[in-house]
Scaffold this motif. Structure first.
Motif, PDB file in Angstrom:
ATOM      1  N   LEU A  92       8.152  -3.577   5.709  1.00  0.00           N
ATOM      2  CA  LEU A  92       8.130  -4.970   6.166  1.00  0.00           C
ATOM      3  C   LEU A  92       6.734  -5.423   6.594  1.00  0.00           C
ATOM      4  O   LEU A  92       6.264  -6.475   6.133  1.00  0.00           O
ATOM      5  CB  LEU A  92       9.143  -5.159   7.292  1.00  0.00           C
ATOM      6  N   PRO A  93       6.016  -4.693   7.461  1.00  0.00           N
ATOM      7  CA  PRO A  93       4.657  -5.137   7.795  1.00  0.00           C
ATOM      8  C   PRO A  93       3.699  -5.113   6.610  1.00  0.00           C
ATOM      9  O   PRO A  93       2.752  -5.904   6.569  1.00  0.00           O
ATOM     10  CB  PRO A  93       4.213  -4.160   8.890  1.00  0.00           C
ATOM     11  N   ILE A  94       3.934  -4.227   5.648  1.00  0.00           N
ATOM     12  CA  ILE A  94       3.091  -4.230   4.456  1.00  0.00           C
ATOM     13  C   ILE A  94       3.242  -5.556   3.703  1.00  0.00           C
ATOM     14  O   ILE A  94       2.259  -6.146   3.245  1.00  0.00           O
ATOM     15  CB  ILE A  94       3.439  -3.035   3.545  1.00  0.00           C
ATOM     16  N   ILE A  95       4.483  -6.034   3.597  1.00  0.00           N
ATOM     17  CA  ILE A  95       4.724  -7.336   2.956  1.00  0.00           C
ATOM     18  C   ILE A  95       4.077  -8.447   3.769  1.00  0.00           C
ATOM     19  O   ILE A  95       3.465  -9.383   3.225  1.00  0.00           O
ATOM     20  CB  ILE A  95       6.234  -7.582   2.805  1.00  0.00           C
ATOM     21  N   ILE A  96       4.188  -8.356   5.107  1.00  0.00           N
ATOM     22  CA  ILE A  96       3.602  -9.356   5.997  1.00  0.00           C
ATOM     23  C   ILE A  96       2.084  -9.429   5.796  1.00  0.00           C
ATOM     24  O   ILE A  96       1.497 -10.507   5.859  1.00  0.00           O
ATOM     25  CB  ILE A  96       3.941  -9.004   7.461  1.00  0.00           C
ATOM     26  N   ILE A  97       1.470  -8.291   5.521  1.00  0.00           N
ATOM     27  CA  ILE A  97       0.015  -8.237   5.326  1.00  0.00           C
ATOM     28  C   ILE A  97      -0.374  -8.700   3.924  1.00  0.00           C
ATOM     29  O   ILE A  97      -1.311  -9.488   3.744  1.00  0.00           O
ATOM     30  CB  ILE A  97      -0.508  -6.808   5.581  1.00  0.00           C
ATOM     31  N   LEU A  98       0.343  -8.218   2.919  1.00  0.00           N
ATOM     32  CA  LEU A  98      -0.064  -8.466   1.537  1.00  0.00           C
ATOM     33  C   LEU A  98       0.180  -9.906   1.090  1.00  0.00           C
ATOM     34  O   LEU A  98      -0.558 -10.423   0.235  1.00  0.00           O
ATOM     35  CB  LEU A  98       0.673  -7.505   0.594  1.00  0.00           C
ATOM     36  N   ALA A  99       1.181 -10.581   1.634  1.00  0.00           N
ATOM     37  CA  ALA A  99       1.483 -11.953   1.202  1.00  0.00           C
ATOM     38  C   ALA A  99       0.309 -12.898   1.479  1.00  0.00           C
ATOM     39  O   ALA A  99      -0.174 -13.572   0.549  1.00  0.00           O
ATOM     40  CB  ALA A  99       2.762 -12.441   1.879  1.00  0.00           C
ATOM     41  N   TRP A 116       0.288   9.152   9.756  1.00  0.00           N
ATOM     42  CA  TRP A 116      -0.973   9.208   8.997  1.00  0.00           C
ATOM     43  C   TRP A 116      -0.744   9.356   7.498  1.00  0.00           C
ATOM     44  O   TRP A 116      -1.608   8.977   6.697  1.00  0.00           O
ATOM     45  CB  TRP A 116      -1.837  10.378   9.498  1.00  0.00           C
ATOM     46  N   ALA A 117       0.399   9.913   7.087  1.00  0.00           N
ATOM     47  CA  ALA A 117       0.648  10.143   5.652  1.00  0.00           C
ATOM     48  C   ALA A 117       0.653   8.823   4.879  1.00  0.00           C
ATOM     49  O   ALA A 117       0.229   8.777   3.711  1.00  0.00           O
ATOM     50  CB  ALA A 117       1.968  10.874   5.461  1.00  0.00           C
ATOM     51  N   TYR A 118       1.113   7.763   5.505  1.00  0.00           N
ATOM     52  CA  TYR A 118       1.108   6.455   4.834  1.00  0.00           C
ATOM     53  C   TYR A 118      -0.326   6.001   4.554  1.00  0.00           C
ATOM     54  O   TYR A 118      -0.618   5.455   3.486  1.00  0.00           O
ATOM     55  CB  TYR A 118       1.822   5.415   5.697  1.00  0.00           C
ATOM     56  N   PHE A 119      -1.205   6.232   5.507  1.00  0.00           N
ATOM     57  CA  PHE A 119      -2.599   5.810   5.341  1.00  0.00           C
ATOM     58  C   PHE A 119      -3.297   6.656   4.281  1.00  0.00           C
ATOM     59  O   PHE A 119      -4.130   6.150   3.527  1.00  0.00           O
ATOM     60  CB  PHE A 119      -3.332   5.899   6.679  1.00  0.00           C
ATOM     61  N   ALA A 120      -2.964   7.945   4.225  1.00  0.00           N
ATOM     62  CA  ALA A 120      -3.526   8.807   3.182  1.00  0.00           C
ATOM     63  C   ALA A 120      -3.103   8.308   1.802  1.00  0.00           C
ATOM     64  O   ALA A 120      -3.905   8.298   0.851  1.00  0.00           O
ATOM     65  CB  ALA A 120      -3.075  10.247   3.401  1.00  0.00           C
ATOM     66  N   THR A 121      -1.849   7.866   1.700  1.00  0.00           N
ATOM     67  CA  THR A 121      -1.352   7.332   0.430  1.00  0.00           C
ATOM     68  C   THR A 121      -2.088   6.056   0.046  1.00  0.00           C
ATOM     69  O   THR A 121      -2.484   5.861  -1.115  1.00  0.00           O
ATOM     70  CB  THR A 121       0.160   7.055   0.530  1.00  0.00           C
ATOM     71  N   VAL A 122      -2.287   5.178   1.038  1.00  0.00           N
ATOM     72  CA  VAL A 122      -2.977   3.903   0.781  1.00  0.00           C
ATOM     73  C   VAL A 122      -4.425   4.141   0.380  1.00  0.00           C
ATOM     74  O   VAL A 122      -4.947   3.498  -0.548  1.00  0.00           O
ATOM     75  CB  VAL A 122      -2.901   2.997   2.027  1.00  0.00           C
ATOM     76  N   ALA A 135      -4.483   5.302  -3.130  1.00  0.00           N
ATOM     77  CA  ALA A 135      -4.224   4.174  -4.024  1.00  0.00           C
ATOM     78  C   ALA A 135      -5.432   3.253  -4.095  1.00  0.00           C
ATOM     79  O   ALA A 135      -5.740   2.683  -5.151  1.00  0.00           O
ATOM     80  CB  ALA A 135      -2.996   3.402  -3.548  1.00  0.00           C
ATOM     81  N   GLY A 136      -6.139   3.103  -2.953  1.00  0.00           N
ATOM     82  CA  GLY A 136      -7.335   2.272  -2.927  1.00  0.00           C
ATOM     83  C   GLY A 136      -8.418   2.810  -3.843  1.00  0.00           C
ATOM     84  O   GLY A 136      -9.093   2.043  -4.548  1.00  0.00           O
ATOM     85  N   ILE A 137      -8.589   4.131  -3.837  1.00  0.00           N
ATOM     86  CA  ILE A 137      -9.573   4.746  -4.736  1.00  0.00           C
ATOM     87  C   ILE A 137      -9.197   4.485  -6.187  1.00  0.00           C
ATOM     88  O   ILE A 137     -10.040   4.150  -7.027  1.00  0.00           O
ATOM     89  CB  ILE A 137      -9.677   6.252  -4.447  1.00  0.00           C
ATOM     90  N   GLY A 138      -7.888   4.611  -6.472  1.00  0.00           N
ATOM     91  CA  GLY A 138      -7.431   4.310  -7.829  1.00  0.00           C
ATOM     92  C   GLY A 138      -7.616   2.848  -8.183  1.00  0.00           C
ATOM     93  O   GLY A 138      -7.963   2.502  -9.316  1.00  0.00           O
ATOM     94  N   GLY A 139      -7.415   1.957  -7.174  1.00  0.00           N
ATOM     95  CA  GLY A 139      -7.607   0.530  -7.404  1.00  0.00           C
ATOM     96  C   GLY A 139      -9.056   0.192  -7.711  1.00  0.00           C
ATOM     97  O   GLY A 139      -9.340  -0.647  -8.572  1.00  0.00           O
ATOM     98  N   ILE A 140      -9.982   0.834  -6.983  1.00  0.00           N
ATOM     99  CA  ILE A 140     -11.407   0.598  -7.239  1.00  0.00           C
ATOM    100  C   ILE A 140     -11.765   1.027  -8.659  1.00  0.00           C
ATOM    101  O   ILE A 140     -12.509   0.327  -9.371  1.00  0.00           O
ATOM    102  CB  ILE A 140     -12.254   1.375  -6.209  1.00  0.00           C
ATOM    103  N   TYR A 141     -11.208   2.153  -9.084  1.00  0.00           N
ATOM    104  CA  TYR A 141     -11.450   2.619 -10.456  1.00  0.00           C
ATOM    105  C   TYR A 141     -10.903   1.601 -11.455  1.00  0.00           C
ATOM    106  O   TYR A 141     -11.562   1.282 -12.462  1.00  0.00           O
ATOM    107  CB  TYR A 141     -10.784   3.975 -10.651  1.00  0.00           C
ATOM    108  N   ALA A 142      -9.697   1.062 -11.182  1.00  0.00           N
ATOM    109  CA  ALA A 142      -9.094   0.094 -12.094  1.00  0.00           C
ATOM    110  C   ALA A 142      -9.924  -1.192 -12.155  1.00  0.00           C
ATOM    111  O   ALA A 142     -10.066  -1.805 -13.215  1.00  0.00           O
ATOM    112  CB  ALA A 142      -7.669  -0.222 -11.646  1.00  0.00           C
ATOM    113  N   VAL A 143     -10.491  -1.603 -11.002  1.00  0.00           N
ATOM    114  CA  VAL A 143     -11.323  -2.811 -10.963  1.00  0.00           C
ATOM    115  C   VAL A 143     -12.517  -2.667 -11.894  1.00  0.00           C
ATOM    116  O   VAL A 143     -12.830  -3.564 -12.682  1.00  0.00           O
ATOM    117  CB  VAL A 143     -11.784  -3.100  -9.517  1.00  0.00           C
TER     118      VAL A 143
END
Length: 379
Positions: free
Chosen positions: A150-157, A189-195, A198-206
Motif C-alpha cells: 500500500l505505501p509503495i502505491i502511495i509513493i509511486l502514483a 531490510w529485505a524489501y530495500f535490498a530488493t528495491v 531492481a534499481g540497478i536493473g532499472g538503470i541498466y534498462a534506461v
C-alpha cells in the motif's frame, strides 16, 4: 520548577504556545533565508528587484504560516493527512490537464497572483500521509507484504505523475523520501535490498533504451547524464552549465572575490544564477568560508529536527519530524552535489536560498508541522 518554566505556565495558553516554539530553529531558518536575500540582491546587480524583494515578502508570509501551523494541535495534522495527500495528488492531475508550461516542462498551475507547483506540495504531503499511515498501522504488520504494498502505491502514483511533467529531480526525491519513511517506520531490510537490486536493473534498462522506440528518458535527460560523466565533451553545449558552475566555485578560493564582485554571475556566464546555481554565486563571492558556513546552518537545522524527533514520544510526531528533516536534507544535499558536479543536474533548488514561491511557502509550512509536533509533544 525553573524561573522560565514558572513564567511559561503562568501566561495565557496562546502565548504559552508561542514561547514553546523552537525559537533556535526559527533563528536558523531566518539566517539561511537572509543569505538567500543577499545572494538574490547580488545576482540582480545590486537591486532588490526582481528577485530579492518578492522572496523576502514570501519568507515573511511563510514565517507567519509556520507560526500559525505550530499553534495548531498535532492531532489535527494527523487527521488531515489523507486530505492533504488527496489534494496534492488532485493538483498533480490538474497540472497534466491544464498546467502552464515553462522551459519545456508542464509543472505549474497559474493562480493569477502566483504560479503553484503541486509537486512541491506533494513532497511534504507524502511525508505527512506516510507518518499517519505508520502511526495507525500496528508495528506487527509493518513488514507484511500487503501493508508494504500500500505505501509503495502511495509513493509511486505521484512519482509517475511528476515524471510525466517531466521533472526527474522531484520524482527521484519523492521516491527516496518515501523509501526513507518506510525505513524509519521499521519495514524489513529485505524489501530495500530488493528495491536496490531492481534499481540497478532499472538503470541498466534506461541506458539500454537510449535511441530505441521505448526510450525511458527524454533526450535532454540523457544529455544531463552525459554531461555529468564528462562535462568537457560539450563545454559550449550540454556541458556549459556545469563547466561555468565549476569555474565560479573555483574562482572563489578560500574567502571569495567579495560581495557583488563575482564575474561569472555578474557577467551572466553562470546559468540559472538565481535558482538552481545560486550556491555557486555564494561560493564565488564568499569562497569556501561562505559555502561551508551555509552548509553548517543546514546541518544545524537537521540536527534540531533529529533532536526534536528523538525527544518526542508520539510515534506520528517523531516520524513526521524525521521525515521532514531528511527531506530537507535531500533538498540541499542534491542541489549542492549537482552544482559541484558530483551528481547529474536535475533541477532541484537550494532550500530557502533559491528564488521560488511554491518551494519557500511549502517548506515553511513543513517546518510549521515540526513546530506543532514540538509544541504539542507529550510531557
Amino acid at each position: 520548577m525553573t524561573y522560565l518554566e514558572y513564567n511559561v505556565k503562568t501566561v495565557p495558553s496562546g502565548w504559552r504556545k508561542v514561547l514553546a516554539l523552537n525559537w533556535p530553529l526559527v533563528l536558523l531558518l531566518s539566517s539561511v533565508a537572509c543569505i538567500g536575500f543577499l545572494m538574490l540582491y547580488s545576482v540582480a546587480g545590486g537591486s532588490w528587484t526582481p528577485w530579492a524583494e518578492p522572496q523576502a515578502k514570501r519568507y515573511v508570509l511563510g514565517l507567519a504560516v509556520m507560526i500559525l501551523a505550530g499553534m495548531v494541535p498535532i492531532w489535527f495534522w494527523r487527521n488531515m493527512a489523507l486530505v492533504f495527500y488527496a489534494l496534492a495528488f488532485l493538483l498533480l492531475v490538474l497540472v497534466e490537464l491544464f498546467g502552464s508550461v515553462g522551459m519545456g516542462a508542464q509543472r505549474w498551475i497559474d493562480l493569477g497572483f502566483m504560479r503553484l507547483q503541486p509537486s512541491e506540495l506533494m513532497k511534504i504531503s507524502l511525508v505527512v500521509f506516510l507518518a499517519a499511515y505508520y502511526d495507525w498501522l500496528p508495528l506487527s504488520r509493518t513488514s507484511r507484504p500487503l501493508w508494504v504494498a500500500l505505501p509503495i502505491i502511495i509513493i509511486l502514483a505521484p512519482t509517475a505523475l511528476t515524471l510525466m511533467q517531466p521533472d526527474l529531480g522531484t520524482a527521484l526525491l519523492l521516491m527516496i523520501a518515501g523509501g526513507l519513511m518506510m525505513f524509519l517506520a521499521g519495514v524489513h531490510w529485505a524489501y530495500f535490498a530488493t528495491v536496490i537490486s531492481a534499481g540497478i536493473g532499472g538503470i541498466y534498462a534506461v541506458f539500454q533504451s537510449r535511441g530505441t522506440d521505448w526510450q525511458l528518458l527524454k533526450d535532454y535527460q540523457f544529455r544531463r547524464i552525459d554531461t555529468f560523466l564528462d562535462p568537457s565533451s560539450d563545454p559550449l553545449g550540454a556541458g556549459y552549465h556545469i563547466t561555468q558552475a565549476k569555474i565560479a566555485m573555483g574562482s572563489g578560493g578560500w574567502t571569495g572575490r567579495g560581495f557583488m564582485q563575482g564575474t561569472q554571475s555578474r557577467l551572466n556566464f553562470l546559468p540559472e544564477k538565481h535558482t538552481d546555481f545560486i550556491f555557486n554565486t555564494l561560493a564565488e563571492e564568499f569562497g569556501f568560508v561562505g559555502g561551508i558556513s551555509l552548509l553548517a546552518l543546514y546541518v544545524l537545522i537537521l540536527f534540531f529536527c533529529i533532536t526534536a524527533a528523538l525527544q518526542n514520544r508520539d510515534r506520528f510526531s517523531s516520524l513526521l519530524i524525521l521525515g521532514i528533516g531528511l527531506t530537507f536534507f535531500l533538498f540541499y544535499a542534491v542541489n549542492m552535489s549537482m552544482v559541484m558536479g558530483l551528481a547529474p543536474v536535475v533541477g532541484v533548488p537550494l532550500p530557502l536560498v533559491s528564488y521560488g514561491g511554491s518551494a519557500m511557502l511549502v517548506l515553511m509550512l513543513a517546518f510549521g508541522l515540526v513546530q506543532s509536533a514540538h509544541v504539542h509533544r507529550p510531557r
